[in-house]
Write a protein that holds these residues in place. Structure first.
Motif, PDB file in Angstrom:
ATOM      1  N   UNK A 543       0.804  -1.216   0.000  1.00 60.95           N
ATOM      2  CA  UNK A 543       0.000   0.000   0.000  1.00 60.95           C
ATOM      3  C   UNK A 543       0.837   1.265   0.000  1.00 60.95           C
ATOM      4  N   UNK A 544       2.053   1.167   0.475  1.00 60.06           N
ATOM      5  CA  UNK A 544       2.931   2.341   0.526  1.00 60.06           C
ATOM      6  C   UNK A 544       4.249   2.003  -0.147  1.00 60.06           C
ATOM      7  N   UNK A 545       4.693   2.845  -1.053  1.00 57.41           N
ATOM      8  CA  UNK A 545       5.957   2.612  -1.757  1.00 57.41           C
ATOM      9  C   UNK A 545       7.074   3.244  -0.939  1.00 57.41           C
ATOM     10  N   UNK A 546       7.683   2.440  -0.072  1.00 60.63           N
ATOM     11  CA  UNK A 546       8.800   2.904   0.729  1.00 60.63           C
ATOM     12  C   UNK A 546      10.112   2.748  -0.020  1.00 60.63           C
ATOM     13  N   UNK A 547      11.238   3.128   0.624  1.00 58.69           N
ATOM     14  CA  UNK A 547      12.541   3.044  -0.040  1.00 58.69           C
ATOM     15  C   UNK A 547      12.902   1.633  -0.495  1.00 58.69           C
TER      16      UNK A 547
END
Length: 575
Positions: A543-547
């Motif tokens: 759901x979240x595009x982190x590093x």
């Protein structure tokens, strides 16, 4: 004493470990035009002594830190535990006596601070394994060691080394130096990764992982190290800091500046004293200080209230107001109750403001004690969350299922023994053929459940890898830890039900990530990279595009470009 060569190394003690050259990576980033931004705020640590050494040594005092409402407690700060350990120079290259002392500290905190999360960081990989072996051995008698939760990436117990602890945070970090005098009492100036370029940066990362306390378990003191190596010199300085605290730093970082900053603050301090309480001006070490801390009457090591004395002109600016809202939120997360007094209100109706202040102190004292900081929540960070459309998945995707294998008629102690190897071999083949390419960590997770293993030790990992090597060429293990069956087709597997948790990105094979990109491009046509990456991530349930996800996407794209399968210009396009 040290060796005769300051800063020198003993080649026989060098660990055979591939080390990522962080300095060269940074140089490459700068060469690509990436701007270096300074780190200015730090609010992980709930006691300023946890960051003071790094602030002075690595950030030249530029880092703005925040004082905690509790400044004197047994589970706060930095502390040195000296042991009479012996380093196996030229033999095992570890320190069993020190490892036992580390386990003692783990047990202590498990019993006395069960609500705290714990991590262990060893200076070397050999000392890491020594500590893991000590935990495995003693867990047979010590129930607390069996109950350590290790499956949680964010708060589970771990034992890592200086090279592998990059992104972890825990309440309590136990740092094992490992190196020390050999059996003849001689100390050599070889400290493994600390002798190498970038050792100082790695030490900085390791000793700033703690939210509440760092315990340094060491067989040497600062006075034992004689060196001119800049990285090793930092280790010497940190040992001195762990022993003597802020007094070891050549700047004044005491707990309070000791003086009010304005006549307005002096008047507020005088009023607090007249009320019968003990005020302390300018509480903090660096950066953001609390104007006045009111000591807890029955708890000398804590502040019951923080008083902020604000001038109307300075705080009329919108930026200042936004900054102070953020600052107050950080302080409250560190255990403070904040009461704000405006100078204009104080001078126009001092009696009313004194009554408000007195009431705030009494309310804070009679309310629930906040000796522990409240549960940490991200501050001033906005995270965009998008729901995954599980009904809109492409028809070329397959449903991902958690890898499972049947239980075996053995106990956990049999794992790795000769008579049980065939059973493990069958289970591995089942996992590889049914779920491959599958990451080694997922294989271990399935085996742990089947064998009822509480903790998968490094010795168990070695045994598993030996079994996998014996299954070649039918089963292959990649350099990144993925096991695959010869001739098995790669499939894009995604969670097709909300009940199924998505895999970690590092547990999805590069081949699967690349195939998903190719298939999506085939469906969507030329695409803007950022929007395409978001759609690609949502498909896998992220759901979240982190590093970590962004990095995996870029590596997959680079590989496809290098193989002439796609072209990367302002858009992504199939060739």
């Amino acid at each position: 004493g040290g060796s005769g060569v300051p800063g020198g190394s003993d080649s026989e003690d060098e660990e055979d470990i591939e080390v990522l050259d962080f300095e060269s990576v940074l140089d490459r980033c700068k060469a690509q035009g990436l701007k270096s931004l300074p780190l200015n705020w730090h609010y992980r640590s709930q006691h300023e002594s946890l960051i003071s050494f790094s602030n002075y040594t690595f950030y030249e005092g530029r880092l703005h830190t925040f004082p905690g409402a509790t400044f004197d407690a047994p589970d706060l700060g930095v502390e040195l535990f000296s042991v009479n350990g012996v380093y196996g120079r030229g033999t095992t290259q570890d320190n069993p006596i020190e490892a036992e002392a580390v386990v003692d500290r783990v047990l202590f905190h498990s019993r006395h601070h069960p609500e705290s999360t714990i991590g262990v960081v060893a200076l070397s990989a050999k000392q890491q394994r020594c500590i893991e072996d000590a935990i495995d051995r003693r867990s047979e008698q010590e129930r607390e060691l069996q109950d350590l939760v290790m499956d949680s990436r964010l708060d589970g117990f771990f034992v890592k080394n200086l090279e592998t602890v990059q992104g972890d945070e825990r309440d309590i970090i136990i740092f094992s130096v490992g190196y020390g005098p050999d059996q003849y009492g001689k100390l050599h100036n070889n400290f493994g990764p600390m002798n190498k370029q970038g050792g100082g940066r790695r030490l900085n990362v390791a000793v700033t992982r703690a939210r509440r306390k760092v315990e340094v378990v060491s067989s040497i003191t600062a006075g034992d190290i004689v060196t001119s190596n800049p990285s090793t010199l930092l280790l010497k300085k940190y040992l001195d800091y762990a022993d003597r605290g802020v007094e070891s730093l050549p700047v004044d970082l005491t707990g309070s500046m000791g003086e009010a900053e304005s006549p307005f603050e002096e008047e507020v301090i005088s009023s607090i004293r007249e009320m019968g309480y003990d005020p302390v001006p300018q509480v903090g070490e660096a950066g953001y200080r609390v104007d006045i801390g009111v000591r807890y009457p029955s708890k000398p090591g804590s502040f019951v209230l923080g008083v902020e004395c604000d001038g109307a002109t300075y705080h009329s600016a919108k930026v200042a107001r936004d900054r102070d809202r953020l600052r107050q939120s950080v302080l409250e997360n560190l255990g403070w109750t904040i009461h704000r007094i405006w100078s204009t209100a104080w001078f126009s109706d001092r009696k009313l403001e004194e009554q408000r202040l007195h009431l705030a102190i009494q309310t804070a004292i009679s309310g629930p004690a906040r000796s522990q900081p409240v549960a940490q929540t991200p501050v001033a960070i906005e995270i965009a969350v998008e729901e995954v459309d599980f009904d809109g998945l492409p028809n070329w995707t397959w449903a991902y299922e958690e890898p499972r294998v049947p239980r075996v008629p053995y106990s956990s102690k049999d794992f790795g023994e000769l008579h049980a190897q065939e059973a493990i071999r069958r289970q591995v083949r089942h996992l590889v053929e049914g779920y491959g390419p599958i990451h080694e960590d997922e294989v271990i997770g399935a085996l742990r459940k089947a064998w009822n293993i509480g903790r998968f030790s490094e010795r168990m990992r070695d045994s598993l890898r030996a079994i996998v090597r014996g299954m070649a060429p039918g089963v292959h293990r990649s350099s990144t830890g993925f096991l695959s069956a010869q001739g098995r087709e790669v499939r894009v597997r995604v969670p097709k039900s909300e009940a199924v948790a998505p895999r970690k990105v590092e547990h999805v094979s590069p081949a699967e990530l690349q195939l998903a990109i190719l298939n999506l491009l085939s469906d969507a046509g030329p695409s803007e990279p950022d929007q395409f990456r978001a759609r690609w991530a949502r498909m896998f349930g992220w759901r979240r595009v982190g590093p970590d996800i962004e990095s995996a996407f870029e590596l997959a794209v680079d590989e496809l470009v290098a193989n002439h399968q796609i072209v990367l210009d302002p858009q992504l396009r199939l060739l």
